[in-house]
Write a protein that holds these residues in place. Sequence first.
Motif, PDB file in Angstrom:
ATOM      1  N   GLN A 160      -3.747  17.930  16.930  1.00  0.00           N
ATOM      2  CA  GLN A 160      -2.614  17.952  17.866  1.00  0.00           C
ATOM      3  C   GLN A 160      -2.200  16.508  18.172  1.00  0.00           C
ATOM      4  O   GLN A 160      -3.056  15.629  18.282  1.00  0.00           O
ATOM      5  CB  GLN A 160      -3.068  18.652  19.151  1.00  0.00           C
ATOM      6  CG  GLN A 160      -1.955  18.898  20.148  1.00  0.00           C
ATOM      7  CD  GLN A 160      -2.503  19.576  21.399  1.00  0.00           C
ATOM      8  OE1 GLN A 160      -2.618  18.950  22.433  1.00  0.00           O
ATOM      9  NE2 GLN A 160      -2.864  20.844  21.304  1.00  0.00           N
ATOM     10  N   VAL A 161      -0.898  16.269  18.287  1.00  0.00           N
ATOM     11  CA  VAL A 161      -0.401  14.915  18.573  1.00  0.00           C
ATOM     12  C   VAL A 161       0.212  14.900  19.970  1.00  0.00           C
ATOM     13  O   VAL A 161       0.996  15.784  20.325  1.00  0.00           O
ATOM     14  CB  VAL A 161       0.647  14.474  17.531  1.00  0.00           C
ATOM     15  CG1 VAL A 161       1.221  13.115  17.890  1.00  0.00           C
ATOM     16  CG2 VAL A 161       0.031  14.416  16.149  1.00  0.00           C
ATOM     17  N   ARG A 162      -0.176  13.880  20.756  1.00  0.00           N
ATOM     18  CA  ARG A 162       0.372  13.726  22.106  1.00  0.00           C
ATOM     19  C   ARG A 162       0.921  12.318  22.265  1.00  0.00           C
ATOM     20  O   ARG A 162       0.484  11.390  21.580  1.00  0.00           O
ATOM     21  CB  ARG A 162      -0.704  13.975  23.165  1.00  0.00           C
ATOM     22  CG  ARG A 162      -1.368  15.339  23.041  1.00  0.00           C
ATOM     23  CD  ARG A 162      -2.342  15.582  24.168  1.00  0.00           C
ATOM     24  NE  ARG A 162      -3.045  16.858  24.008  1.00  0.00           N
ATOM     25  CZ  ARG A 162      -3.881  17.361  24.894  1.00  0.00           C
ATOM     26  NH1 ARG A 162      -4.150  16.692  26.005  1.00  0.00           N
ATOM     27  NH2 ARG A 162      -4.486  18.518  24.683  1.00  0.00           N
ATOM     28  N   ILE A 163       1.850  12.145  23.183  1.00  0.00           N
ATOM     29  CA  ILE A 163       2.420  10.829  23.456  1.00  0.00           C
ATOM     30  C   ILE A 163       2.269  10.523  24.938  1.00  0.00           C
ATOM     31  O   ILE A 163       2.354  11.430  25.792  1.00  0.00           O
ATOM     32  CB  ILE A 163       3.906  10.764  23.012  1.00  0.00           C
ATOM     33  CG1 ILE A 163       4.435   9.330  23.121  1.00  0.00           C
ATOM     34  CG2 ILE A 163       4.775  11.720  23.827  1.00  0.00           C
ATOM     35  CD1 ILE A 163       5.745   9.103  22.411  1.00  0.00           C
TER      36      ILE A 163
ATOM     37  N   ILE B  59      -0.798  19.949  13.037  1.00  0.00           N
ATOM     38  CA  ILE B  59      -0.271  19.171  11.908  1.00  0.00           C
ATOM     39  C   ILE B  59      -0.854  19.706  10.620  1.00  0.00           C
ATOM     40  O   ILE B  59      -2.052  19.974  10.527  1.00  0.00           O
ATOM     41  CB  ILE B  59      -0.639  17.688  12.069  1.00  0.00           C
ATOM     42  CG1 ILE B  59       0.271  17.068  13.117  1.00  0.00           C
ATOM     43  CG2 ILE B  59      -0.509  16.937  10.763  1.00  0.00           C
ATOM     44  CD1 ILE B  59       0.139  15.601  13.215  1.00  0.00           C
ATOM     45  N   GLY B  60      -0.006  19.828   9.609  1.00  0.00           N
ATOM     46  CA  GLY B  60      -0.494  20.215   8.287  1.00  0.00           C
ATOM     47  C   GLY B  60      -0.697  21.705   8.184  1.00  0.00           C
ATOM     48  O   GLY B  60      -1.119  22.371   9.126  1.00  0.00           O
ATOM     49  N   ALA B  61      -0.382  22.223   7.008  1.00  0.00           N
ATOM     50  CA  ALA B  61      -0.506  23.663   6.794  1.00  0.00           C
ATOM     51  C   ALA B  61      -1.775  24.018   6.038  1.00  0.00           C
ATOM     52  O   ALA B  61      -1.926  25.139   5.573  1.00  0.00           O
ATOM     53  CB  ALA B  61       0.712  24.154   6.004  1.00  0.00           C
TER      54      ALA B  61
ATOM     55  N   GLY C  45     -12.196  14.580   9.755  1.00  0.00           N
ATOM     56  CA  GLY C  45     -11.981  13.169  10.086  1.00  0.00           C
ATOM     57  C   GLY C  45     -10.540  12.894  10.468  1.00  0.00           C
ATOM     58  O   GLY C  45      -9.615  13.493   9.916  1.00  0.00           O
ATOM     59  N   LEU C  46     -10.351  12.028  11.455  1.00  0.00           N
ATOM     60  CA  LEU C  46      -9.014  11.555  11.849  1.00  0.00           C
ATOM     61  C   LEU C  46      -9.023  10.035  11.795  1.00  0.00           C
ATOM     62  O   LEU C  46      -9.948   9.396  12.295  1.00  0.00           O
ATOM     63  CB  LEU C  46      -8.687  11.981  13.280  1.00  0.00           C
ATOM     64  CG  LEU C  46      -8.177  13.391  13.542  1.00  0.00           C
ATOM     65  CD1 LEU C  46      -7.761  13.508  14.999  1.00  0.00           C
ATOM     66  CD2 LEU C  46      -7.008  13.738  12.641  1.00  0.00           C
ATOM     67  N   HIS C  47      -7.998   9.463  11.184  1.00  0.00           N
ATOM     68  CA  HIS C  47      -7.904   8.009  11.099  1.00  0.00           C
ATOM     69  C   HIS C  47      -6.520   7.589  11.568  1.00  0.00           C
ATOM     70  O   HIS C  47      -5.512   8.021  11.017  1.00  0.00           O
ATOM     71  CB  HIS C  47      -8.137   7.538   9.659  1.00  0.00           C
ATOM     72  CG  HIS C  47      -9.495   7.893   9.137  1.00  0.00           C
ATOM     73  ND1 HIS C  47     -10.595   7.106   9.335  1.00  0.00           N
ATOM     74  CD2 HIS C  47      -9.932   8.965   8.434  1.00  0.00           C
ATOM     75  CE1 HIS C  47     -11.653   7.670   8.771  1.00  0.00           C
ATOM     76  NE2 HIS C  47     -11.279   8.810   8.224  1.00  0.00           N
ATOM     77  N   GLY C  48      -6.489   6.748  12.600  1.00  0.00           N
ATOM     78  CA  GLY C  48      -5.213   6.297  13.140  1.00  0.00           C
ATOM     79  C   GLY C  48      -4.648   5.142  12.345  1.00  0.00           C
ATOM     80  O   GLY C  48      -5.264   4.609  11.440  1.00  0.00           O
ATOM     81  N   GLY C  49      -3.431   4.729  12.734  1.00  0.00           N
ATOM     82  CA  GLY C  49      -2.775   3.629  12.056  1.00  0.00           C
ATOM     83  C   GLY C  49      -1.291   3.857  12.028  1.00  0.00           C
ATOM     84  O   GLY C  49      -0.739   4.643  12.809  1.00  0.00           O
ATOM     85  N   ALA C  50      -0.603   3.162  11.115  1.00  0.00           N
ATOM     86  CA  ALA C  50       0.836   3.360  10.985  1.00  0.00           C
ATOM     87  C   ALA C  50       1.139   4.764  10.485  1.00  0.00           C
ATOM     88  O   ALA C  50       2.211   5.302  10.727  1.00  0.00           O
ATOM     89  CB  ALA C  50       1.407   2.323  10.032  1.00  0.00           C
ATOM     90  N   LEU C  51       0.182   5.338   9.756  1.00  0.00           N
ATOM     91  CA  LEU C  51       0.258   6.744   9.367  1.00  0.00           C
ATOM     92  C   LEU C  51      -1.004   7.422   9.880  1.00  0.00           C
ATOM     93  O   LEU C  51      -2.044   6.781  10.026  1.00  0.00           O
ATOM     94  CB  LEU C  51       0.339   6.888   7.847  1.00  0.00           C
ATOM     95  CG  LEU C  51       1.581   6.305   7.166  1.00  0.00           C
ATOM     96  CD1 LEU C  51       1.413   6.330   5.663  1.00  0.00           C
ATOM     97  CD2 LEU C  51       2.833   7.074   7.570  1.00  0.00           C
ATOM     98  N   LEU C  52      -0.909   8.698  10.137  1.00  0.00           N
ATOM     99  CA  LEU C  52      -2.071   9.449  10.604  1.00  0.00           C
ATOM    100  C   LEU C  52      -2.809  10.004   9.390  1.00  0.00           C
ATOM    101  O   LEU C  52      -2.227  10.727   8.581  1.00  0.00           O
ATOM    102  CB  LEU C  52      -1.610  10.593  11.521  1.00  0.00           C
ATOM    103  CG  LEU C  52      -2.700  11.604  11.926  1.00  0.00           C
ATOM    104  CD1 LEU C  52      -3.786  10.923  12.742  1.00  0.00           C
ATOM    105  CD2 LEU C  52      -2.092  12.749  12.722  1.00  0.00           C
TER     106      LEU C  52
ATOM    107  N   GLU D  48       6.189  10.429  12.857  1.00  0.00           N
ATOM    108  CA  GLU D  48       7.523  10.823  13.331  1.00  0.00           C
ATOM    109  C   GLU D  48       7.849  12.263  12.959  1.00  0.00           C
ATOM    110  O   GLU D  48       8.259  13.059  13.791  1.00  0.00           O
ATOM    111  CB  GLU D  48       8.585   9.879  12.713  1.00  0.00           C
ATOM    112  CG  GLU D  48       8.316   8.403  12.939  1.00  0.00           C
ATOM    113  CD  GLU D  48       8.508   7.998  14.388  1.00  0.00           C
ATOM    114  OE1 GLU D  48       9.202   8.743  15.117  1.00  0.00           O
ATOM    115  OE2 GLU D  48       7.965   6.956  14.797  1.00  0.00           O
ATOM    116  N   THR D  49       7.669  12.573  11.655  1.00  0.00           N
ATOM    117  CA  THR D  49       8.093  13.891  11.180  1.00  0.00           C
ATOM    118  C   THR D  49       6.919  14.859  11.027  1.00  0.00           C
ATOM    119  O   THR D  49       7.138  16.051  10.816  1.00  0.00           O
ATOM    120  CB  THR D  49       8.775  13.749   9.807  1.00  0.00           C
ATOM    121  OG1 THR D  49       7.808  13.223   8.872  1.00  0.00           O
ATOM    122  CG2 THR D  49       9.956  12.789   9.887  1.00  0.00           C
TER     123      THR D  49
END
Length: 1333
Positions: free
Chosen positions: A578-581, A595-597, A604-611, A675-676
Amino acid sequence: MLRLRAFRPTNDKIVKIELHPTHPWLVTADASDHVSVWNWEHRQVIYELKAGGVDERRLVGAKLEKLAEGESEPKGKPIEAMRGGSVKQVNFYDDDVRFWQLWRNRSAAAEAPSAVNQFASPFNSPPPSTKGRHFLVICCENKAIFLDLVTMRGRDVPKQELDNKSLLCMEFLSRSVGGDGPLVAFGGSDGVIRVLSMITWKLVRRYTGGHKGSISCLMTFMASSGEALLVSGASDGLLVLWSADHSQDSRELVPKLSLKAHDGGVIAVELSRVVAGAPQLITIGADKTLAIWDTISFKELRRIKPVPKLACHSVASWCHPRAPNLDILTCVKDSHIWAIEHPTYSALTRPLCELSSLVPPQVLAPSKKLRVYCMVAHPLQPHLVATGTNIGVIVCEFDSRSLPAIAPLPTPSGSREHSAVYVVEKELKLLNFQLSNTANPSLGNNSSISETGRFKGDSFEPLPVKQVKKHISTPVPHDSYSVLSVSNSGKYLAIVWPDIPYFSIYKVSDWSIVDSGSARLLAWDTCFDRFAILESTLPPRIPVIPKGGSSRKAKEAAAAAAQAAAAASSAAAAASVQVRILLDDGTSNILMRSIGARSEPVIGLHGGALLGVAYRTSRRINPVAATAISTIQSMPLSGFGSGGLSSFSTFDDGFSSHKSPGDAAAQNFQLYSWETFQPVGGLLPQPEWTAWDQTVEYCAFAYQQYIVISSLRPQFRYLGDVAIPCATSAVWHRRQLFVATPTTIECVFVDAGVAPIDIETRKMKEQMKQKEAQARAIAEHGDLALITVDGPQSLTQERISLRPPMLQVVRLASFQHAPSIPPYLTLPKQSKVDGDDSAIPNQIEDRKVNEIAVGGGGVSVAVTRFPTEQKRPVGPLVVVGVRDGVLWLIDRYMCAHALSLSHPGIRCRCLAAYGDAVSAVKWASRLGREHHDDLAQFMLGMGYATEALHLPGISKRLEFDLAMQSNDLKRALQCLLTMSNSRDIGQDTPGLNMNDILSLTAKKENVVEAVEGIVKFAKEFLDLIDAADATAQGEIAREALKRLAAAGSVKGALQGHELRGLSLRLANHGELTRLNGLVNNLISVGLGREAAFSAAVLGDNALMEKAWQDTGMLAEAVLHAHAHGRPTLKNLVQAWNKMLQKEVDHTPSTKTDAASAFLASLEEPKLTSLGDAGKKPPIEIFPPGMTSLSISISAQKKPAPANQSLQQQQGKQLLLEAPPATTPVSAPLQSDSTPGSAPPQSESTEASVSAALQSESTPAPMSTPLQSESSEPVPDNRAPGASSVSDPDSVLSGATVPETSTINSTLAEAPPQAPEILETSIPTTLPMSDPLA
């Protein structure tokens, strides 16, 4: 998370074990008193020794050594022949062991609040004592064995030299002020401690009056007052403290303090470092208890029985971030490693791991139970624990990638104080740290010179750091393993407790909670205050194994743990990302529910300019691994919730470093847009961690053995990978990536270079800017803006050269102690075994002084390319980054450390990578000039060719390359003239004739040198001329042309392609006089081909013909004269045929292959043999359309090309045909279809001529007659597959069409090529045969 790092099976049980701090060495002694040294990283046995009895190999070696040194055979029995008896202790001893022992004692003492003033000065490295040797010290009952692992020479000290008392334990003491060198204390069976000097091998001191029983353990430590102490435990149950400061010269020392510690005797003693408190002593005794003692009051803090009914035999203090509450490890004779949680208050004992699940199943017999007999934790890498068991040595690794629970906060601009937030138990605290005022913050402390004239930074003194810890009033809900991270803006702090699972987001300004919930993983966006979480439902609480460890209870716990694991795995499968702001008002809003189908569970989750999201791929669980989770799952608060064997992980929490071999290359990692929320790119292998640059230009993905570095702009592009294995974390600082591994700190300098996509993007941006400017103009002025006035426009043609990406790795810090003096290389032979030690510091000082030079103005200049490696802080580290010109690190004890970056070799690179190339060049004045080339190459790779030109110490060759890169062609020319020694050549005359060269006497040597120099750098001259032409700098091009033309006049100086290139460039510059002179010189030295090419460029047909004729290339001359209708044609044909006949008549036939014929043709430009013509009619060969000179031709004559110019190029021969006057010019290539039409005289021609004539220097006017010839109709009797010249363009461009009279296939048209790039190639000699013969 828990995995088997190394296993060595043995037949006997291992009873003593010790690890080396910096090398991957492990020494063990088994119950049969066999000692072996094992490299656990490479699985190799380094040394084996039978210590208990008599080792025959050592005995023979000792005898041979004595014979080699000329000593007579001793009368008595040698010490090596004495039985050692039972092995009581094994240890390594060298400079590394000594340094880290002192460091451990000092840092533990410095934690005490009362010790702040005592230890404010940085810890200085002790002077070297072992001279680069690595000693293995074995304490046996009857003697002590000192073995040098470098030279394999040993020294045995019998107990007779130590008052004839049995030796039961040992400890190395700090060096004394006197010349006794390294000291080792032995505990005796009579309760007396005896100290031996490793220099004189004599007894120097005794500690008496403390014990009545035999001494069982010794250890040195430092009190918070700064006093060095020695503590001893004995069979009488007493713990006795002695002074270990040897400033006083007393031979007998009495105890300072005596405590009753255990009934039945003390087994072992260990030092425990306490965060923000005085160090503590841990003792275990025969009474099955473990006691903890305060080192200020020496009162007992706690006494527990870790495992009832079983006595502990080993104890180790432990500090691992994955299990923050476990401070003590201990072992009893079962199959577990036990850990004690919160030893001073709750003191819960938990099994840390079950060792029988780690070893290969085939090793352990079904009826045999694994038993641990000794254990040691690695002194510098807490994730490694080695145990000695009844089946062998087991080295376990506990999650080497988990980091301390600390997160650095952004520093306000202008502030010199930096801060970080950390969690201790259930408290949130703030660590403020900065460089101490004694050090210049911008330079570090090694820019200055000490009195001896050496860099301070070349020694091992760390930078002094001032740090303060503050309490934050907001409590945190849990005290288990936590992961801290800070948002992009620095306004929010996230804490995740993966084992709970729970997360909280705190607002840094007031530490209020803005969001919280159930999640095991959390990742931040590097561009906004957005984060993604892996939601998870709460798994059932896992039961804790009660004390006692009985088999029935263990089975029950295993069953409960298996149920919990099943529930947890089903919960994990249902979890979603889940993404929150976080908005400016501090509220948290959900952006995306899922996110993702993909259906696979997220691991694992890795942050950055892309998730980045990692998915679990299907894996089979083997039954052995399934049984391993019982004890692991029994520790919900303290971690290690993953794994027994490497093929199984219970909770894949994203921090698990090991994957099964089949999983290593699994494509299970997907990047998503913040973003998308759509996937970006395809699936990748899952990295262990990712690091993204703040400016979103670079990213690094870490894998087990390497780190992959990619560029993100203008598009994602792989740059390369660096072989840094087992990296734990990294931080970007512009184009620098600072990486921490368990043993080192590395810096990777990165530059993406210039790729074609970058140039395209730049052009597109410029076009977009022009369109935007035009649109704005139209909006303001309407259609009037489209009216343009043609005026003089200066086109600045900028040369953008491509540049490959650059990656350079520099090691900043490691655990290794730099060897001061290589062993047995620089030391003279001394009468004593190690000699007197007083001369060594002077030698070191001299060596340090030699590493420095003083430049102009008294500036200190570093002679070394890079600094000596600094000391890496112990344990897992969080890399904070570069602030105040130093690299900040924070360790597991929440202490900040600063690594100096002020050595000029590092500082210049950091400045260049940061973008300040001007300062980098200024700093280079402090770097030895022999390293300027290396630095200039680095700056060139970073894209600073122009700035690198200002480095004073670069070589001329590199200066030329840099000048060409930065378009400073004037400087490039000066470098070239200097390198080639050709300043005085080509100035007065347009070119040097042969006569000029021969008439020179005084300057002959200079001319020869200059010509050699120009020839050596001919390619550079041509490149410079082209670059000058491209940027309209004609004067520079002419200067270079002068030199090159002068060298071109000398026979054999320049190669053919260089001469052709020179001709074209001379013509291009209108240097016709010089070109004319070049042609005449080339003719005079016999280079007809190059001379004709130059004449063709000049456009002089007569000169071209003269070039061929004068150098014996008559076939080309005939062809040229015929093509242009020259009046000299008849004379040339006659001369040519005469030459051919002469060759046939006078030269015997020899078989020759293509290669030898080609080499022969290079020596002399004469005709090679045409074969034995026998008594055949004379040779007559003519160009197409020319009648015979002797007889009239009545039938169609078959052309026979001559193998006359062997410097031909395959695929570019001219067609030579001889049809009768009545037939069309394009005769068939093969006359096999017209039997009987050829006269007998043509047979000899066919037999003797072996390849097609060619001339690649045909001028453009030739093409007109050839074109008209080729356009005539082809006769009907043409053979199938025959071909003729049909491509006028190929002729126009200077290329020609090949033809060979024995090839039946259609030959492709030669592609147009520029004349300057034609090169010589080896022709193939094809024998001809006539079907009629």
